[in-house]
Design a protein around this motif. Structure first.
Motif, PDB file in Angstrom:
ATOM      1  N   GLY A 296      43.265  39.658  47.855  1.00 40.21           N
ATOM      2  CA  GLY A 296      41.915  38.189  48.445  1.00 40.21           C
ATOM      3  C   GLY A 296      40.459  38.735  47.654  1.00 40.21           C
ATOM      4  N   VAL A 297      41.087  39.320  46.807  1.00 40.17           N
ATOM      5  CA  VAL A 297      39.805  39.881  46.040  1.00 40.17           C
ATOM      6  C   VAL A 297      39.430  38.911  44.701  1.00 40.17           C
ATOM      7  CG1 VAL A 297      38.381  41.903  44.317  1.00 40.17           C
ATOM      8  CG2 VAL A 297      39.951  42.687  46.302  1.00 40.17           C
ATOM      9  N   MET A 298      40.633  38.489  44.286  1.00 36.47           N
ATOM     10  CA  MET A 298      40.368  37.422  42.381  1.00 36.47           C
ATOM     11  C   MET A 298      39.644  36.993  43.511  1.00 36.47           C
ATOM     12  SD  MET A 298      40.148  40.068  40.619  1.00 36.47           S
ATOM     13  CE  MET A 298      40.305  41.495  39.839  1.00 36.47           C
ATOM     14  N   ILE A 299      40.209  35.784  44.678  1.00 37.22           N
ATOM     15  CA  ILE A 299      40.240  34.857  44.849  1.00 37.22           C
ATOM     16  C   ILE A 299      38.831  34.687  45.378  1.00 37.22           C
ATOM     17  CG2 ILE A 299      40.540  33.658  47.490  1.00 37.22           C
ATOM     18  CD1 ILE A 299      43.436  33.962  47.089  1.00 37.22           C
ATOM     19  N   THR A 300      38.226  35.693  46.157  1.00 35.10           N
ATOM     20  CA  THR A 300      37.228  35.664  46.444  1.00 35.10           C
ATOM     21  C   THR A 300      36.036  35.726  45.808  1.00 35.10           C
ATOM     22  OG1 THR A 300      37.809  36.822  48.608  1.00 35.10           O
ATOM     23  CG2 THR A 300      35.233  37.243  48.229  1.00 35.10           C
ATOM     24  N   TYR A 301      36.174  36.436  44.394  1.00 35.10           N
ATOM     25  CA  TYR A 301      35.464  36.850  43.750  1.00 35.10           C
ATOM     26  C   TYR A 301      35.062  35.216  42.588  1.00 35.10           C
ATOM     27  CZ  TYR A 301      34.344  42.354  43.152  1.00 35.10           C
ATOM     28  OH  TYR A 301      33.609  43.376  44.066  1.00 35.10           O
ATOM     29  N   SER A 302      36.485  34.815  42.460  1.00 40.82           N
ATOM     30  CA  SER A 302      36.638  33.948  41.729  1.00 40.82           C
ATOM     31  C   SER A 302      35.852  32.483  42.094  1.00 40.82           C
ATOM     32  CB  SER A 302      37.775  33.019  40.916  1.00 40.82           C
ATOM     33  OG  SER A 302      38.633  33.172  42.141  1.00 40.82           O
ATOM     34  N   SER A 303      35.394  32.658  43.640  1.00 37.78           N
ATOM     35  CA  SER A 303      34.644  31.903  44.400  1.00 37.78           C
ATOM     36  C   SER A 303      33.393  31.919  43.956  1.00 37.78           C
ATOM     37  CB  SER A 303      34.784  31.798  45.670  1.00 37.78           C
ATOM     38  OG  SER A 303      33.928  33.372  46.453  1.00 37.78           O
ATOM     39  N   TYR A 304      32.751  32.447  42.956  1.00 35.45           N
ATOM     40  CA  TYR A 304      31.379  33.003  43.375  1.00 35.45           C
ATOM     41  C   TYR A 304      31.227  32.760  41.361  1.00 35.45           C
ATOM     42  CZ  TYR A 304      31.089  35.631  47.462  1.00 35.45           C
ATOM     43  OH  TYR A 304      31.271  36.228  48.065  1.00 35.45           O
TER      44      TYR A 304
END
Length: 448
Positions: A232-240
């Protein structure tokens, strides 16, 4: 009111996002886990399989996570509600849980690194590197340093995206690269370095058929771990991210830099070990390999304490850059979903993760159990489910999102959705099967 309606914070710059994503990927997975897995899994043949999986599976799955994150502007669990498919929340939950488990023992290893930094500059490792590691890796010392590491991670995450994550990444990632290049250059001057390069860079393809059962899950798990996929890291980071960013270009840059650093880490570790006559096929394996073998090497080198200090400082920086990205996933979920501010959410979650990690600070068998379960099974299952969702449920919208920032879709986009729909699920299904079989055998041989 739920904070899900509050406008989302964004990265200040493209470079900040890329360095933060690279920092998440570049951590203990590259510099601690990658060398010992390489040693345990046949050396250069493992490296070859790992590189193939990074290119063929890792890059497409990273784009899967980028599409989900930017499209939804939410955390891995809340993303599916925002995309109109709340029944798929379990796919994001598996990834977030995987990151939670990983950080609980990752912080313990980060604590070891802090102890080794102090030892490097305060008289060395006591003349017995193995005994020093045993005293460092379990018991009170390990628990205290685990707490110290989690405290540092929580402090960075509590500051937020721009002031915490982005600012830290801009300092940490270049520092890791510079220190690795210096250490790799020094390693090339050591006697018998060529033996280390031979083991690391010259694959014997004929051994893959007999060792595939162990190599494939390990290489796939490492590819996902080192790229921060499935948690979920890249989902979270790309959400910004804003809509003007080219997800394809950014993902290629991140994958290339991360892979370069992983390979560079091996160019540091294996010459150091070979120069001290370590049997790379037996002495290089295990969770304590980097610590025991390299501490022994540093004790014997000219200016070894200085070199060792630089190595462990670099390892600590890399560890922190990955750890705060993992904690951000669960913090993002809490702040997105509940009416909780970032600071108390960060402190509370860091405390829970610390407690969950205590068993791994008392017994290395628990660390191995956590690691195999989270990396070789949960991360792969998470990536598998996300790929099925994008490939079979959300494909038209996913292609539209991927085309943002580039003015539309091209030939690669068609290739990508085909790979995500067919190739990735088949490879990951087989990998999960092998990993589950291996994990059952591990549990039977270790705890029963």
């Amino acid at each position: 009111m739920s904070s899900i309606d509050i406008p989302r914070e964004q990265w200040a710059t493209r470079a900040g996002f890329i360095l933060a994503a690279v920092g998440s990927a570049v951590g203990l997975g590259n510099i601690w886990r990658f060398p010992f897995l390489t040693a345990e899994s046949g050396g250069a043949i493992f490296v070859l399989v790992y590189l193939l999986l990074v290119a063929l599976i890792g890059l497409p799955v990273m784009l899967v996570e980028f599409v989900i994150g930017r499209r939804s502007e939410r955390n891995p669990i809340g993303a599916f509600r925002r995309l109109g498919h709340p029944s798929w929340r379990f796919a994001g939950a598996i990834g977030a849980f995987a990151g939670f488990v990983i950080l609980s023992y990752y912080s313990v290893v980060g604590g070891w690194v802090l102890q080794y930094i102090v030892a490097s500059f305060s008289g060395g490792y006591g003349g017995d590197a193995e005994l020093f590691f045993v005293e460092t890796a379990s018991g009170t010392n390990a628990i205290v340093s685990h707490a110290a590491f989690m405290g540092l991670v929580a402090g960075i995450v509590a500051l937020g995206v721009r002031e915490g994550l982005e600012r830290a990444a801009k300092v940490m990632v270049p520092s890791v690269i510079v220190l690795l290049v210096i250490l790799a250059g020094y390693g090339a001057t050591l006697p018998n370095a060529s033996t280390g390069y031979q083991f690391y860079l010259n694959p014997d393809v004929s051994t893959f058929a007999s060792d595939a059962v162990s190599i494939l899950p390990a290489a796939a798990g490492q590819a996902f771990f080192t790229l921060s996929l499935g948690m979920g890291v890249m989902i979270t980071y790309s959400s910004y991210l804003g809509e003007d960013r080219d997800l394809l270009n950014d993902s290629i840059i991140i994958v290339v830099i991360d892979t370069f650093i992983a390979i560079l880490a091996g160019l540091v570790v294996f010459p150091f070990l070979a120069s001290q006559g370590v049997d790379l096929e037996t002495g290089g394996g295990g969770a304590g390999a980097v610590f025991i073998s390299l501490a022994t090497a540093f004790e014997s080198m000219p200016a070894g304490h200085l070199v060792g200090g630089l190595f462990f400082i670099m390892l600590a920086i890399a560890a922190l850059s990955s750890a705060f990205s993992i904690l951000e996933v669960v913090v993002s979920f809490v702040t997105d979903t509940f009416d909780v501010d970032r600071v108390p959410a960060t402190i509370g979650l860091a405390a829970v993760i610390f407690v969950v990690g205590i068993p791994t600070a008392t017994d290395l068998n628990y660390l191995d159990a956590y690691d195999l379960f989270a990396n070789n099974i949960l991360l792969i299952v998470g990536g598998l489910l996300l790929s099925i969702f994008i490939g079979w449920v959300y494909a038209p919208d996913a292609l539209e999102e991927l085309g943002q920032g580039r003015g539309g879709n091209g030939l690669f986009d068609t290739y990508w959705i085909t790979v995500v729909r067919v190739v990735v699920p088949l490879v990951l299904l087989y990998t999960v099967y092998l990993a589950v079989v291996e994990y059952i055998e591990f549990l039977q041989g270790t705890f029963f």
